[in-house]
Write an enzyme that holds these catalytic residues in place. Sequence first.
Site, PDB file in Angstrom:
ATOM      1  N   ASP A  11      -0.703  -4.184   8.264  1.00 20.02           N
ATOM      2  CA  ASP A  11       0.522  -4.235   7.468  1.00 20.02           C
ATOM      3  C   ASP A  11       1.215  -5.532   7.875  1.00 20.02           C
ATOM      4  O   ASP A  11       1.859  -5.606   8.917  1.00 20.02           O
ATOM      5  CB  ASP A  11       1.415  -3.030   7.774  1.00 20.02           C
ATOM      6  N   GLU A  71      -2.520  -4.632   3.558  1.00 21.82           N
ATOM      7  CA  GLU A  71      -1.546  -4.312   2.512  1.00 21.82           C
ATOM      8  C   GLU A  71      -1.136  -5.590   1.794  1.00 21.82           C
ATOM      9  O   GLU A  71      -0.799  -6.587   2.422  1.00 21.82           O
ATOM     10  CB  GLU A  71      -0.323  -3.627   3.126  1.00 21.82           C
ATOM     11  N   ASP A 144       5.640   0.591  11.202  1.00 22.95           N
ATOM     12  CA  ASP A 144       4.778  -0.496  10.733  1.00 22.95           C
ATOM     13  C   ASP A 144       3.341  -0.293  11.216  1.00 22.95           C
ATOM     14  O   ASP A 144       2.390  -0.600  10.500  1.00 22.95           O
ATOM     15  CB  ASP A 144       5.316  -1.849  11.206  1.00 22.95           C
TER      16      ASP A 144
END
Length: 184
Positions: A11, A71, A144
């Site tokens: 991420d 992502e 996260d």
Amino acid sequence: MANEKIILGIDPGTTIMGFGLIKVMNKKMEFLQMNELLLQKYTDPYVKLKLIFERTIELIDTYHPDEIAIEAPFFGKNVQSMLKLGRAQGVAMAAGLSRDIPITEYLPKKIKMAITGNGNASKEQVAKMLQSMLGLKTLPKNLDSTDGLAAAVCHFYNEGRIEVGKSYTGWDAFVKQNEKRVKK
């Protein structure tokens, strides 16, 4: 070894980069690790990008992932934040591509859908579902790292499906798939 591979999920972010790793053996997932790279204390954006690259290389050299799921940046608050996210993602992708690791991008909604069945799920819902799926004892304060882990799990669930996000097997594939964007 019996049909085994490791997936690194990322991420990307310039404040916090989350990541998670799973091992897949005989079509079953096993949690390896999740953590985050904290970048808030650095003011120079180029130092942040360098640290993202170095940490991604370190993860690759330590865990030897077979694939990377990342992502994709999305348009949120403003163009500047999207540019920063895109740079962070690009640097992480460059680290993987420099080691010839196939990379697949997933939109946040696709990741949430794969984990919870709801593309509009909250970070907390995604984290709780991962906790249940992978038997995690505790969840981190910042989510996260669970978002990075979710990218890896999403990739596992989408394996072999044609409609997965953009995928690159190396620099040559990346250039070939994106050359139309670059040419005028």
